[in-house]
Design a protein around this motif. Sequence first.
Motif, PDB file in Angstrom:
ATOM      1  N   ALA A 119       0.859  -1.193   0.000  1.00 48.14           N
ATOM      2  CA  ALA A 119       0.000   0.000   0.000  1.00 48.14           C
ATOM      3  C   ALA A 119       0.890   1.237   0.000  1.00 48.14           C
ATOM      4  O   ALA A 119       1.229   1.785   1.040  1.00 48.14           O
ATOM      5  CB  ALA A 119      -0.921  -0.015   1.208  1.00 48.14           C
ATOM      6  N   THR A 120       1.288   1.670  -1.182  1.00 42.23           N
ATOM      7  CA  THR A 120       2.189   2.817  -1.303  1.00 42.23           C
ATOM      8  C   THR A 120       1.442   4.112  -1.596  1.00 42.23           C
ATOM      9  O   THR A 120       2.026   5.180  -1.547  1.00 42.23           O
ATOM     10  CB  THR A 120       3.205   2.581  -2.436  1.00 42.23           C
ATOM     11  N   GLN A 121       0.151   3.999  -1.925  1.00 41.27           N
ATOM     12  CA  GLN A 121      -0.644   5.171  -2.291  1.00 41.27           C
ATOM     13  C   GLN A 121      -1.834   5.301  -1.332  1.00 41.27           C
ATOM     14  O   GLN A 121      -2.133   4.395  -0.570  1.00 41.27           O
ATOM     15  CB  GLN A 121      -1.143   5.037  -3.738  1.00 41.27           C
ATOM     16  N   ASP A 122      -2.527   6.421  -1.442  1.00 40.45           N
ATOM     17  CA  ASP A 122      -3.684   6.663  -0.572  1.00 40.45           C
ATOM     18  C   ASP A 122      -4.824   5.692  -0.843  1.00 40.45           C
ATOM     19  O   ASP A 122      -5.576   5.359   0.060  1.00 40.45           O
ATOM     20  CB  ASP A 122      -4.210   8.093  -0.753  1.00 40.45           C
ATOM     21  N   HIS A 123      -4.965   5.249  -2.081  1.00 36.60           N
ATOM     22  CA  HIS A 123      -6.040   4.321  -2.447  1.00 36.60           C
ATOM     23  C   HIS A 123      -5.412   3.046  -3.001  1.00 36.60           C
ATOM     24  O   HIS A 123      -4.423   3.093  -3.729  1.00 36.60           O
ATOM     25  CB  HIS A 123      -6.967   4.958  -3.482  1.00 36.60           C
ATOM     26  N   TRP A 124      -6.004   1.892  -2.668  1.00 36.60           N
ATOM     27  CA  TRP A 124      -5.418   0.612  -3.075  1.00 36.60           C
ATOM     28  C   TRP A 124      -5.346   0.469  -4.589  1.00 36.60           C
ATOM     29  O   TRP A 124      -4.437  -0.171  -5.113  1.00 36.60           O
ATOM     30  CB  TRP A 124      -6.186  -0.564  -2.454  1.00 36.60           C
ATOM     31  N   ILE A 125      -6.305   1.066  -5.324  1.00 36.77           N
ATOM     32  CA  ILE A 125      -6.276   0.960  -6.790  1.00 36.77           C
ATOM     33  C   ILE A 125      -5.022   1.638  -7.341  1.00 36.77           C
ATOM     34  O   ILE A 125      -4.363   1.107  -8.238  1.00 36.77           O
ATOM     35  CB  ILE A 125      -7.557   1.544  -7.419  1.00 36.77           C
ATOM     36  N   LEU A 126      -4.690   2.808  -6.803  1.00 32.05           N
ATOM     37  CA  LEU A 126      -3.474   3.493  -7.248  1.00 32.05           C
ATOM     38  C   LEU A 126      -2.227   2.665  -6.955  1.00 32.05           C
ATOM     39  O   LEU A 126      -1.294   2.634  -7.759  1.00 32.05           O
ATOM     40  CB  LEU A 126      -3.357   4.859  -6.580  1.00 32.05           C
ATOM     41  N   SER A 127      -2.210   1.989  -5.801  1.00 26.44           N
ATOM     42  CA  SER A 127      -1.074   1.129  -5.482  1.00 26.44           C
ATOM     43  C   SER A 127      -0.914   0.039  -6.534  1.00 26.44           C
ATOM     44  O   SER A 127       0.203  -0.271  -6.958  1.00 26.44           O
ATOM     45  CB  SER A 127      -1.252   0.501  -4.098  1.00 26.44           C
TER      46      SER A 127
END
Length: 152
Positions: A119-127
């Motif tokens: 989880a590198t981004q605020d939203h899991w889809i972006l990750s």
Amino acid sequence: MLTAHLPSGYVLGRLGPQMRWGLPVAMIGGVLPDLDMIWFYLVDQGRIHHHRYWVHIPIFWAAIGALVLPLFIWRGYGALAGLFFAAIFMHLLLDSLSGGILWGAPFDMTLYSLVQVPATQDHWILSFLLHWSFAAELMIWSLAIWLWVRRK
């Protein structure tokens, strides 16, 4: 896999044995396990990972195949049914890249995946979109588009 199940079904339908209804059957089989998303969002409200539902468990599809494939073969639709189940197992294999599948169920309830997407981004889809494994989806889409452009 986030987006490549339908195009992977298209690729299988185009590169697999050519038969009447083969392409739509492969595409339906390629997305069928993800119909559990209706239950996931509307009933379960995301409490259980949808890859833990029965439509994402390989032994379920193996049992269904063992029961119905002989009937389809007997009726002369064995190749079509085989293509359908191949598309379902392709879906499960693609989900095993980074999504996790219960390959050992019912004896082992571990979600197995080739890689873990942190989880590198605020939203899991972006990750998922920004992870290197998303390149596999882009390759599947590219192959499907190339096959579609080159059709007859």
